[in-house]
Design an enzyme around this catalytic site. Structure first.
Site, PDB file in Angstrom:
ATOM      1  CD  GLN A  26      58.975  77.136  87.646  1.00 45.24           C
ATOM      2  OE1 GLN A  26      60.091  77.012  88.163  1.00 45.24           O
ATOM      3  NE2 GLN A  26      58.079  76.174  87.656  1.00 45.24           N
ATOM      4  N   GLY A  27      58.197  80.093  83.492  1.00 40.81           N
ATOM      5  CA  GLY A  27      57.025  80.055  82.634  1.00 40.81           C
ATOM      6  C   GLY A  27      57.116  78.846  81.720  1.00 40.81           C
ATOM      7  CE1 TYR A  28      56.382  74.146  83.228  1.00 41.49           C
ATOM      8  CE2 TYR A  28      55.550  76.063  84.392  1.00 41.49           C
ATOM      9  CZ  TYR A  28      56.197  74.843  84.399  1.00 41.49           C
ATOM     10  OH  TYR A  28      56.670  74.336  85.577  1.00 41.49           O
ATOM     11  CG  LEU A  29      58.735  78.441  76.137  1.00 42.41           C
ATOM     12  CD1 LEU A  29      60.153  78.117  75.707  1.00 42.41           C
ATOM     13  CD2 LEU A  29      58.265  79.753  75.532  1.00 42.41           C
ATOM     14  CG  ASN A 141      55.772  74.274  89.734  1.00 52.09           C
ATOM     15  OD1 ASN A 141      55.783  75.359  90.288  1.00 52.09           O
ATOM     16  ND2 ASN A 141      56.183  73.161  90.336  1.00 52.09           N
TER      17      ASN A 141
END
Length: 157
Positions: A26-29, A141
């Site tokens: 997962q990643g964050y925009l 996270n």
């Protein structure tokens, strides 16, 4: 609107290891404290999640399935290290513990989460449950993608 009520703990020992883990990437925009936007791949499925500001252990959460190809492309738009972890699900009566064993830049960190229906709901504490970190933003996270656990270790040395 759906609310997420979650408590988070550090994990000790290996008593939690059971069953087959699921790999989550997962990643964050967006990691704004008022709202964060996460892209996740779990197995062959993509998800887009929007979470509101955390108040205590509660926050608004909206999660949507998206095509895997879209999730893969959106991960390339994220900043900071991508979170990579193995998730173990451990039934606990009507509840379920989710134990995340992080890899990559967050290797060495193992955190257990339990989702509750109210802030005051009781639950059984397994013997492998350590210190509660629900209110420690370092363990979110979204923050681990900005300031990975490996950097904490380097700062302590």
């Amino acid at each position: 609107m759906a609310d997420e009520i979650e408590r988070k703990f550090l994990v000790t020992g290996d008593g939690w290891r059971q069953g087959q883990p699921q790999r989550l990437v997962q990643g964050y925009l967006n990691r704004d404290p008022e709202r964060c936007v996460r892209v996740r791949i779990a197995d062959d499925s993509g998800f887009l999640t929007v979470k509101g500001k955390t108040i205590g252990i509660r926050r608004a959460e909206f999660e949507y399935s998206i095509p895997l190809a879209d999730a893969e492309h959106l991960l390339t738009l994220c900043d900071g290290p991508i979170i990579d972890k193995q998730r173990y699900r451990i039934p606990a009566g009507e509840l379920c513990w989710e134990v995340d064993e992080f890899t990559g830049a967050n290797a060495g960190l193992v955190v257990a989460e339990i989702e509750l229906s109210s802030e005051h709901q009781s639950f059984l504490r397994p013997e492998w449950l350590g210190t509660e970190v629900s209110n420690d933003a370092r363990y979110y996270n979204s923050n681990l993608s900005k300031h990975p656990f490996s950097e904490w270790q380097a700062e302590q040395d």
